[in-house]
Enzyme design. Structure first.
Site, PDB file in Angstrom:
ATOM      1  N   LYS A 137      24.977  96.181  77.584  1.00 39.03           N
ATOM      2  CA  LYS A 137      23.543  96.436  77.492  1.00 39.03           C
ATOM      3  C   LYS A 137      22.817  95.111  77.702  1.00 39.03           C
ATOM      4  O   LYS A 137      23.259  94.066  77.214  1.00 39.03           O
ATOM      5  CB  LYS A 137      23.221  97.017  76.122  1.00 39.03           C
ATOM      6  CG  LYS A 137      21.770  97.444  75.931  1.00 39.03           C
ATOM      7  CD  LYS A 137      21.590  98.006  74.532  1.00 39.03           C
ATOM      8  CE  LYS A 137      20.188  98.498  74.284  1.00 39.03           C
ATOM      9  NZ  LYS A 137      20.014  98.995  72.887  1.00 39.03           N
ATOM     10  N   SER A 213      19.383 103.979  72.641  1.00 32.10           N
ATOM     11  CA  SER A 213      18.751 103.259  73.736  1.00 32.10           C
ATOM     12  C   SER A 213      19.779 102.600  74.668  1.00 32.10           C
ATOM     13  O   SER A 213      19.413 102.054  75.703  1.00 32.10           O
ATOM     14  CB  SER A 213      17.827 102.162  73.187  1.00 32.10           C
ATOM     15  OG  SER A 213      18.573 101.227  72.408  1.00 32.10           O
ATOM     16  N   SER A 237      21.813 103.993  68.496  1.00 37.95           N
ATOM     17  CA  SER A 237      21.634 103.636  69.907  1.00 37.95           C
ATOM     18  C   SER A 237      22.928 103.447  70.673  1.00 37.95           C
ATOM     19  O   SER A 237      22.913 103.363  71.901  1.00 37.95           O
ATOM     20  CB  SER A 237      20.797 102.359  70.018  1.00 37.95           C
ATOM     21  OG  SER A 237      19.499 102.580  69.525  1.00 37.95           O
TER      22      SER A 237
END
Length: 565
Positions: A137, A213, A237
């Site tokens: 990420k 996310s 997330s």
């Protein structure tokens, strides 16, 4: 105050995308026809993406991470072969789904050559992750790559600031540890929705979201663009994208994996810290990566990491402990929101699989998730999120719909007064104490005379979600409030012919009624359905062992029943 944008944000994005496209070798570029065909398909994971690959790339990227390390160790594969195959597949995944904010194929291949030279010279691996490509990420700083976190205003800067001398030079501690272990970063994935790459769709059902996310990393793992991935988690997330993409993941307890020098919003909020999570295609890979990171003794370089090495005594070995059958808690629902039919079916499969293997499951009715919801939001966003707001204002980009509620009317909210915030923290401490008391009391109901080893529950009520239709997160966010480790375990796929709403369904609450109205068997058909397993605080090793036990029981059950109720 944020700077006035010097260029239209769309121009900045266009230049960024052009630069990224140039980093994909010509012979790895998909034709416009293939990309157009992908957009018309419901599912691109599996047969579609596999059909685009040559046999060697398919062979390498189909292997699990521990097997790849073993193949490099015995000389049947080289690091260059492994990294080349994954970079190619990651390039394809990016072109199909817009998955890479940062592309580092050239530096990855250079590092793979170094590892091969080391192996030839020393006849040994540089570390337990030797040659394994990893994607991340885009919060983790990697030398030679930018970090934007999806903020247009961070492009060409260090976390929104220019002239710091840190641009493309600072490296997050966990990245330095991965390098030392032999892992090779090849690229960085986006937030689920951002103004640089757009919306990240679920590759199993492209009408559905990839979850947030860490959704970009979830899709990268589903399309097998790297051997494992890292995300971050403060409210599910990592867990939610893993569940929506049919992956295994671990959200560890805070303090086990270093978060030093990782970009983040709300970095001063340490009451409920953001944690680094791992996604992969097996429990074995989760264990390999987590255990390997702990061998670097991260606490020596990060004072916020606990000095807890991998604890063998916390593991569970079914062969050695065949006379001991651990007991599990089982939460079919939390008394607030009922899972949608595919998730309830997945929970039922896990329950029957464990019971057929001789394990005890007891109903889990802890302090209510209504309380955890009252705690999580104020702690995570009690400051009004001014740093995220300022990062958005740097470029003048619009606020994406997923965080409209954080900035009502596009305005910054006033922060919570400190005394009120402290009352929420006191509520959290009390909630943790009562939850722990409940956990310990479970010993009264187990055949072992010990508290349950871990608890099985939904990850979310959903097997995938339609954008804008996500209503309920406390199944995961409660575990951030409690700081409990959790592992996501994929179980099955939504099936519109099977997963119908029970005609006798009665809502538990008004929230349940609203949430169940969102279920659409046709829309969710084909989406992965998963469960999560969570354990006591800092009991991460045992939770991974229990997750492997469940994965083994599911495999045995599926051989016998084909995964059906």
């Amino acid at each position: 105050m944020p700077a006035h944008p010097s260029r239209p944000w769309k121009e900045v994005v266009a230049d960024k995308l052009t630069a990224d496209r140039a980093k994909i070798p010509e012979h790895w570029r998909l034709s416009a026809d293939v990309i157009a065909a992908a957009k018309t398909r419901k599912q691109i994971a599996g047969d579609f993406v596999e059909g685009l690959l040559d046999s060697e790339t398919r062979h390498v990227t189909s292997a699990d991470a521990p097997d790849l390390v073993a193949a490099i160790a015995n000389g049947s594969l080289t690091a260059v072969q492994v990294v080349t195959a994954y970079c190619k597949r990651a390039a394809f995944a990016h072109q199909l789904s817009n998955l890479l904010l940062e592309i580092g194929f050239d530096t990855a291949l250079a590092r793979a050559n170094e590892l091969d030279d080391y192996f030839k010279t020393n006849n040994k691996l540089i570390g337990p992750l030797h040659g394994l490509p990893v994607t991340l990420k885009d919060q983790f700083h990697v030398k030679s790559l930018e970090t934007s976190m999806g903020f247009v205003g961070w492009i060409g800067t260090f976390e929104g600031k220019k002239g710091t001398g840190k641009e493309k030079k600072l490296e997050s501690q966990v990245i330095r540890e991965l390098w030392s272990l032999g892992a090779i970063p090849i690229g960085k994935a986006p937030e689920t929705n951002n103004n640089i790459l757009g919306y990240t769709w679920n590759p199993y059902n492209q009408r559905l979201s990839s979850g947030g996310s860490s959704g970009g990393e979830g899709v990268m793992q589903a399309l097998r663009g790297s051997a494992f991935g890292l995300g971050t988690d403060i409210g599910g997330s990592v867990s939610m994208p893993a569940s929506f993409q049919g992956l295994f993941s671990i959200k560890p307890s805070s303090g086990r994996i270093s978060f030093r020098d990782v970009a983040n919003t709300g970095p001063g909020q340490q009451v409920m810290p953001t944690t680094v999570g791992i996604m992969s295609r097996s429990v074995g890979t989760l264990k390999l990566v987590f255990k390997s990171l702990l061998t670097t003794e991260p606490w020596l370089r990060d004072p916020n990491t606990l000095p807890i090495p991998w604890r063998v005594e916390k593991e569970y070995d079914a062969e050695k402990e065949h006379d001991y059958k651990p007991a599990f808690g089982f939460m079919a629902n939390d008394g607030v929101v009922t899972p949608h039919p595919p998730i309830s079916r997945a929970l039922g499969i896990v329950k029957r699989a464990l019971e057929e293997s001789g394990y005890q499951l007891i109903d889990w009715v802890p302090p209510s998730n209504n309380e955890s919801a009252q705690i999580h939001g104020p702690i995570a966003r009690g400051d009004g999120c001014p740093d995220a707001y300022e990062a958005i204002q740097l470029s003048g980009e619009p606020i994406v719909p997923e965080i409209d509620n954080v900035f009502p009317g596009g305005k910054l909210r006033q922060p919570m007064p400190l005394p009120e915030y402290e009352q929420v923290v006191l509520h959290m401490k009390d909630f943790r104490n009562r939850y722990n008391d409940y956990w310990m009391s479970s010993a009264q109901n187990t055949h072992t005379g010990r508290p349950v080893e871990a608890v099985i529950s939904p990850v979310t009520p959903y097997a995938g979600i339609l954008p804008g239709k996500f209503q309920y997160s406390p199944y995961t966010s409660s575990l951030n409030v409690l700081d409990l480790p959790s592992v996501v375990i994929p179980v099955t796929f939504a099936d519109k012919a099977v997963d119908k709403l029970d005609p006798n369904y009665a809502p538990l609450t008004e929230k349940d009624r609203v949430n169940m109205a969102l279920y659409d068997a046709e829309a969710h058909d084909g989406a992965p359905a998963a469960v999560q397993l969570f354990g006591r605080r800092w009991d991460d090793e045992r939770v991974l062992s229990m997750a492997q036990l469940i994965a083994d029981a599911l495999e045995k059950y599926n051989r016998k029943h084909g995964g059906q109720p």
